[in-house]
Structures are given as C-alpha cells and as structure tokens.
Design a protein around this motif. Structure first.
Motif, PDB file in Angstrom:
ATOM      1  N   PHE A  39     -16.422 -12.361  -5.502  1.00 19.56           N
ATOM      2  CA  PHE A  39     -16.688 -11.678  -4.411  1.00 19.56           C
ATOM      3  C   PHE A  39     -17.245 -12.533  -3.329  1.00 19.56           C
ATOM      4  O   PHE A  39     -18.235 -13.329  -3.908  1.00 19.56           O
ATOM      5  CB  PHE A  39     -17.707 -10.602  -4.589  1.00 19.56           C
ATOM      6  CG  PHE A  39     -17.147  -9.512  -5.387  1.00 19.56           C
ATOM      7  CD1 PHE A  39     -16.184  -8.490  -4.709  1.00 19.56           C
ATOM      8  CD2 PHE A  39     -17.204  -9.511  -6.649  1.00 19.56           C
ATOM      9  CE1 PHE A  39     -15.766  -7.366  -5.398  1.00 19.56           C
ATOM     10  CE2 PHE A  39     -16.797  -8.441  -7.442  1.00 19.56           C
ATOM     11  CZ  PHE A  39     -15.764  -7.210  -6.640  1.00 19.56           C
ATOM     12  N   GLY A  59     -19.381  -4.516  -4.373  1.00 18.96           N
ATOM     13  CA  GLY A  59     -18.290  -5.203  -4.267  1.00 18.96           C
ATOM     14  C   GLY A  59     -17.014  -4.376  -3.596  1.00 18.96           C
ATOM     15  O   GLY A  59     -16.812  -3.192  -4.230  1.00 18.96           O
ATOM     16  N   ARG A  75     -12.838  -4.847  -3.051  1.00 20.21           N
ATOM     17  CA  ARG A  75     -11.626  -5.649  -3.437  1.00 20.21           C
ATOM     18  C   ARG A  75     -10.869  -5.593  -2.251  1.00 20.21           C
ATOM     19  O   ARG A  75     -10.515  -4.182  -1.834  1.00 20.21           O
ATOM     20  CB  ARG A  75     -11.050  -5.329  -4.753  1.00 20.21           C
ATOM     21  CG  ARG A  75     -12.212  -5.796  -5.969  1.00 20.21           C
ATOM     22  CD  ARG A  75     -11.301  -6.092  -7.131  1.00 20.21           C
ATOM     23  NE  ARG A  75     -12.170  -6.407  -8.132  1.00 20.21           N
ATOM     24  CZ  ARG A  75     -12.733  -7.701  -8.556  1.00 20.21           C
ATOM     25  NH1 ARG A  75     -12.541  -8.767  -7.747  1.00 20.21           N
ATOM     26  NH2 ARG A  75     -13.633  -7.663  -9.649  1.00 20.21           N
ATOM     27  N   ASN A  82     -12.361 -10.478  -1.451  1.00 21.66           N
ATOM     28  CA  ASN A  82     -13.162  -9.486  -2.096  1.00 21.66           C
ATOM     29  C   ASN A  82     -14.675  -9.825  -1.274  1.00 21.66           C
ATOM     30  O   ASN A  82     -15.095 -10.986  -1.500  1.00 21.66           O
ATOM     31  CB  ASN A  82     -13.274  -9.753  -3.429  1.00 21.66           C
ATOM     32  CG  ASN A  82     -11.881  -9.481  -4.205  1.00 21.66           C
ATOM     33  OD1 ASN A  82     -11.041  -8.983  -3.700  1.00 21.66           O
ATOM     34  ND2 ASN A  82     -11.669 -10.413  -5.208  1.00 21.66           N
TER      35      ASN A  82
END
Length: 170
Positions: A55, A79, A81, A86
């Motif tokens: 990330f 997080g 995606r 990401n």
C-alpha cells in the motif's frame, strides 16, 4: 555548423537525464532504505509507486508529503486496493482505527463505538462500557434497576399466595 549544435543538444539531453535519474530511483536504491518496496522513488517525495501487494502511504507534514510503501496501513488509516495502485486512506475524524471509511473499529477519546460508528453518547437502550468505550445492549435485568421483570400483577399474585395460611402436610 551542425556539429556544434548537435553537440550542444546532446549535452543538454545528458544533463536532463542526469537530473531525472537523481529524482527517480528504482527499487531499494539509496535514501537509507526509504525506498523499500517502491517501484518509483524520488529523494524529495519518497515512493510514488509501490510493488503490487503493498500500500502507498502518503505522510503529509504541512505542505510537504512523502510516500512510503507498507504491508499494512498505520493506525488511523485503512487499505484500499485499486487496479493501478493500493493506497492507505484516512479514517473518519472520530475514528482511531477503522476497517473502511464508514466502519470504525476503535473510536477517539470522548466517543463511543456503536455498530461501526463513533458517537458522542450511547443511544437509548444501550449502556457505555468505559474500559472498551463501546455501547452495549442492556440486559433485560439491567433496566430500571429491577431484579424481577415479570408483570406487576403476577408478582402481586405470588405475594398473596405466600401470605395464605398453610395447611400441615400429612
């Protein structure tokens, strides 16, 4: 006459490429390891592109920002995606940590967690658990301090039965 002009263009291009190489470094090079996990990294702003499973966490300090590639987003971020990158995104203003923008896991001080939301007070029918700062449903036995939750007329009937003279058993 063309030779000096070509030489000048070649030198100008080489200088541009040198500056570009100084700004963009590939994975794991220089900067005391700050580019770990980066695909593209610059001395001024850190990572701008991360390896596939990591990330991109952008730390802002005033008007400056610095990118870092991380396995897990830090507290206060979650997080997301995406197809291209990401990213770590910031939790809501009242969340200390969250699963998504709309679902808190732990609230900041002065707020109570209830069904993924951080509220200033617990809703009716719930009670604040001080150690976890969560709103919990009240048990029926906790309402209004009563121990016996049976209808009042049933309790009166029990009292009458208790007061009747008892017959000796044979």
């Amino acid at each position: 006459m063309w030779a000096p002009l070509c030489l000048l263009l070649l030198v100008a291009h080489a200088v541009d490429m040198l500056a570009l190489n100084r700004r963009k470094k590939q994975v794991g090079t220089g900067l005391g390891g700050n580019c770990t996990g980066c695909v593209i990294c610059s001395e001024e702003n850190g990572c701008s592109t991360c390896q596939q499973r990591l990330f991109l966490f952008i730390h802002r300090d005033g008007i400056r920002q610095y990118g870092k590639c991380v396995h897990d987003c830090p507290a206060g971020y979650f997080g997301v995606r995406g197809q291209e990158v990401n990213r770590c995104k910031k939790c809501g203003a009242t969340c200390e940590s969250c699963f998504s923008q709309d679902f808190c896991i732990r609230c900041k001080r002065r707020f109570y967690l209830y069904k993924g939301k951080c509220l200033p007070t617990c809703p009716s029918g719930t009670v604040a658990h001080q150690s976890t700062r969560e709103c919990q449903e009240r048990n029926p036995s906790q309402k209004k301090g009563r121990k016996d939750q049976r209808p009042r007329k049933d309790r009166k009937l029990d009292r009458k039965l208790d007061m009747r003279p008892r017959r000796p058993q044979a």
